[in-house]
Design an enzyme around this catalytic site. Structure first.
Site, PDB file in Angstrom:
ATOM      1  N   GLU A 335      33.368 -19.251 -53.463  1.00  0.00           N
ATOM      2  CA  GLU A 335      32.868 -18.293 -52.480  1.00  0.00           C
ATOM      3  C   GLU A 335      31.373 -18.022 -52.650  1.00  0.00           C
ATOM      4  OE1 GLU A 335      34.122 -14.072 -54.504  1.00  0.00           O
ATOM      5  OE2 GLU A 335      35.696 -15.458 -53.934  1.00  0.00           O
ATOM      6  N   ARG A 366      32.739 -24.512 -44.403  1.00  0.00           N
ATOM      7  CA  ARG A 366      31.468 -24.015 -44.924  1.00  0.00           C
ATOM      8  C   ARG A 366      30.512 -25.138 -45.316  1.00  0.00           C
ATOM      9  NH1 ARG A 366      33.724 -18.730 -48.346  1.00  0.00           N
ATOM     10  NH2 ARG A 366      33.540 -17.281 -46.595  1.00  0.00           N
TER      11      ARG A 366
END
Length: 449
Positions: A335, A366
């Site tokens: 993350e 991402r």
């Protein structure tokens, strides 16, 4: 007031005119808050969550538990009896009152991985059907690990064979539990989801991961520690158990009074501001010991050119005025990748970020999103099989798209500190885990830039 009316479609990312010098208070951890809500809801007695994160993801979790019958009362404390030097416990507190879980209900998961994965096991304990639905992106995020495991443990689930949302769990008031094999290489949340509800299963659970390397192991360790804190018996690989096997015994869970730690991953952009501007930022109440993956920022950002000091007041991070590239395996702290990539794009040498292929299945892909958005500002980022290679180049202003991903928004804000003219599309998506980010960001810069 709607999110779009508060934050226009394009938000001009503030450009730092000098080194920042600020102290910030980061709201509570989403990961801890949502795990604590589930455990409190399954406990045998009421409990308290103090200083919980109040954001889209945690409010969705609370709303879903309320819909299934759990009482969650919100209060605000205006005084504190804390001793000098200890954390101030004033502010919001949630009292969680367990109750018999029931359907039929429909749960909105938004695009929250913790809600869509942690609550189907809870729903097997409800008396009646629980339907799960969410944002369009939630349909693309994998749930097969949880769905297949629950079926193997005796649950009846309808998902149209998709292995994803929307789905309905037909709760029978109990679940037999027992041993189950799953491939959790797509998300460590598959393991945490089963462990959190396991004390309430008739036989508990034995979860055996059978796929490739598990990502985000700190989050599983967080789950285990929180289970033990409410009285559960957990055997895990970290304490001499079999590799990739977790066992939870059936038991009653205790109601506790828990103070939620600050969200260390959400502290990332503020620490990055010190690194990017050569300034200094203190994050209040940084814990001395924690299972949060964000604690790795101390080591990662120090390697990229800063220094840090942990004191009873918090963590103070100081930039050196130079940013160095880094070669880092981020498999346990995936993350953090967007923020690290943003800093790496401003460094004085290339970076290679690896171990994060699973980020393609997060709020957005991402890796693709970071590559596209940084490159459209003049960067040189290429995707690898399991990460990114970043070659710093002079960047220019432009629109930085977020794809409804909060960590993309904060990554763009980091770049905007050093690059004039960056505009963040839908900065309001930060409300997922960091409410008031735009005001916190401009407030930090007003303190010393």
């Amino acid at each position: 007031m709607t999110e779009s009316s508060v934050h226009p479609a394009l938000w001009p990312a503030p450009h730092a005119s000098g080194p920042v010098d600020a102290t910030v208070t980061v709201p509570g951890s989403k990961s801890v808050t949502n795990r604590a809500l589930v455990l409190a809801a399954l406990s045998a007695e009421p409990g308290w969550l103090r200083r919980p994160l109040r954001s889209r993801d945690t409010l969705l979790m609370a709303q879903a538990l309320r819909a299934m019958g759990v009482g969650i009362e919100e209060t605000v404390s205006s005084s504190s009896a804390a001793a000098p030097g200890s954390p101030d416990l004033t502010g919001e507190a949630w009292r969680v009152i367990p109750a018999g879980l029931h359907g039929p209900v429909t749960v909105d998961v938004g695009n929250a991985g913790t809600v869509m994965r942690f609550l189907p096991p809870v729903a097997t304990l409800a008396d009646g059907p629980v339907r799960f639905d969410g944002d369009p992106r939630s349909y693309e995020r994998p749930l097969h690990g949880v769905i297949d495991a629950l079926r193997a443990l005796g649950a009846r689930i309808e998902d149209g064979g998709r292995g994803s949302l929307p789905l309905t769990v037909h709760g029978a008031g109990a679940l037999e539990g027992g041993p189950v094999r799953i491939d959790a290489s797509a998300s460590s949340q598959f393991v945490s989801a089963l462990l959190l509800s396991a004390p309430r299963f008739n036989q508990g659970v034995e979860v055996r991961h059978v796929g490739s390397a598990l990502p985000s192991m700190p989050h599983i360790r967080m789950t285990v520690e929180m289970l033990r804190a409410v009285g559960a018996q957990v055997d895990e690989p970290e304490t001499g158990g079999e590799p990739d096997v977790w066992r939870v015994s059936p038991s009653a869970l205790l109601g506790r009074d828990l103070t939620i730690e600050p969200d260390l991953s959400n502290a990332q952009p503020f620490l990055a501001a010190a690194l990017v501007t050569g300034g200094r930022v203190t994050v209040r109440d940084w814990p001395e010991r924690t299972t949060q993956p964000g604690d790795a920022l101390r080591e990662l950002f120090t390697a990229m050119g800063g220094s840090c000091e942990l004191t009873p007041q918090g963590l103070t991070f100081t930039g050196s005025g130079r940013i160095h590239g880094i070669d880092a395996d981020l498999s346990e702290v995936g993350e953090l990748t967007p923020g690290i990539a943003a800093v790496a794009a401003l460094a004085d040498s290339p970076s290679t970020l690896s171990g994060v292929a699973h980020l393609r299945l997060h709020e957005t892909d991402r890796l693709a999103a970071l590559t596209k958005e940084i490159n459209e500002l003049g960067g040189d980022v290429t995707e690898t099989a399991d990460g990114l290679h970043i070659r710093p180049r002079p960047l220019r202003g432009g629109v930085f798209r977020t794809y409804d991903d909060h960590r993309m928004a904060t990554a763009g804000a980091i770049i905007g500190l050093a690059v004039p003219g960056v505009e963040i599309e839908n900065v309001g998506t930060t409300a997922k885990t960091l409410p008031d980010f735009p005001d916190m960001w401009t407030g930090m810069l007003g303190a010393g830039a």
